[in-house]
Design an enzyme around this catalytic site. Structure first.
Site, mmCIF file in Angstrom:
data_model
loop_
_atom_site.group_PDB
_atom_site.id
_atom_site.type_symbol
_atom_site.label_atom_id
_atom_site.label_comp_id
_atom_site.label_asym_id
_atom_site.label_seq_id
_atom_site.Cartn_x
_atom_site.Cartn_y
_atom_site.Cartn_z
ATOM 1 N N GLU A 154 -17.753 4.686 2.969
ATOM 2 C CA GLU A 154 -19.190 4.503 3.154
ATOM 3 C C GLU A 154 -19.767 5.396 4.252
ATOM 4 O OE1 GLU A 154 -19.451 0.277 3.762
ATOM 5 O OE2 GLU A 154 -19.775 -0.098 1.624
ATOM 6 N N GLU A 162 4.019 -2.440 1.053
ATOM 7 C CA GLU A 162 3.784 -2.667 2.472
ATOM 8 C C GLU A 162 5.065 -2.814 3.285
ATOM 9 O OE1 GLU A 162 3.043 -7.261 3.450
ATOM 10 O OE2 GLU A 162 1.609 -6.470 1.993
#
Length: 309
Positions: free
Chosen positions: A92, A123
């Site tokens: 953004e 992960e």
């Protein structure tokens, strides 16, 4: 440097983010409105947890901004929800502040596919975290924000270990005080959001706290480095009809002119909001406005100052 200790799987159940919340033990028996009220009441605690971390967040903003001024970049890295939120905030920044997509980057365990499809096993690899950061071209002058609600994700810790080996700045964002991520970081940001409404579902309060902190980090750094004028997003790119309208309204507010004049200034500036504002405020042409902004390092307030001549 010495390798950080590996998180102990036996301690997972002792983490605040993994605890069972007594307030929601009978969640499935509640009427819908009461269930939602309970979730809302728990969410209301998040702002206070973030507020307690404001000094650390401010320290991180100032340190990242200083590195930006020297050509550094900001990287977020995480797995699952944490990784997705980092990628979201990074993605953004270009449309909001008209900066290069390289300036703020988000990395997630499992790659871009993990943004849509769960990739939990990714992960668990420290090597993958370090490797992804290395492949992205991370350098000494950059900043890494390692994001892990539990504060123990190996992928994130591996990336932080690599960043520290380069001498880069590391920020650890987790929701467990004293976590591995917090201890590994130069600056630890640790909003303690406590037990989730759904036990272990850190996409809820911990995720909300993470989003709030990331909003502050990116917005704060952009404000400190001149991407705003007051509370106006003067670095925005007017790339569609909605954004053109917003740009014209920003110009109108900053200059103190009517909508028609703002539209004309935007067109004459080459669709550059900052240039348009300098033109309107100082009554100069595009070339002079561009020159003043360049001399001011792109900071609009300085370009408008009387001594910039």
């Amino acid at each position: 440097m010495a390798r950080m200790s590996a998180p102990d799987r036996d301690t997972l159940g002792s983490l605040l983010t993994e605890a069972r919340n007594p307030a929601s033990e009978h969640l499935d028996t509640l009427p819908t409105l009461e269930m939602l009220a309970l979730i809302n009441a728990e969410d209301a605690k998040v702002a206070g947890a973030v507020q307690a971390e404001l000094p650390a967040i401010a320290k991180a903003v100032d340190a990242i901004a200083e590195r930006f001024r020297r050509g550094g970049r900001l990287f977020y890295i995480g797995a699952g929800t944490s990784g997705r939120l980092g990628v979201l905030d990074a993605s953004e920044c270009p449309p909001t502040f008209s900066v290069s997509a390289d300036l703020v980057q988000g990395l997630i365990a499992g790659g871009d596919l993990a943004l849509r499809l769960s990739s939990e096993h990714s992960e668990d690899s420290r090597e993958a975290g370090a490797g992804d950061l290395m492949a992205a071209g991370f350098a000494e002058g950059d900043t890494l924000v390692g994001i892990a609600a539990s504060g123990r994700t190996p992928y994130v810790l591996g990336a932080m270990e690599y960043a520290k080996s380069l001498g880069a700045l590391t920020v650890g964002l987790s929701c467990v005080p004293g976590s591995f991520v917090a201890k590994a970081a130069d600056i630890a940001i640790t909003p303690a959001t406590g037990a989730e409404v759904l036990m272990g579902s850190t996409r809820m309060k911990a995720g909300t706290a993470t989003k709030l902190v990331l909003n502050m980090l990116s917005t704060g750094v952009m404000v400190r480095t001149g991407a705003t004028f007051g509370n106006l997003m003067v670095n925005m790119r007017p790339t569609n009809a909605k954004l053109v309208d917003r740009a014209e309204r920003i110009i109108a507010v900053a200059v103190g002119c009517d909508a028609g004049t703002a539209a004309r200034l935007l067109a004459e500036s080459g669709n550059d909001v900052k240039v348009a504002i300098v033109m309107g405020k100082l009554g100069v042409g595009r070339e002079v406005a561009v020159e003043r902004l360049a001399k001011a390092g792109g900071i609009l307030a300085d370009a408008l100052a009387a001594n910039n001549s």
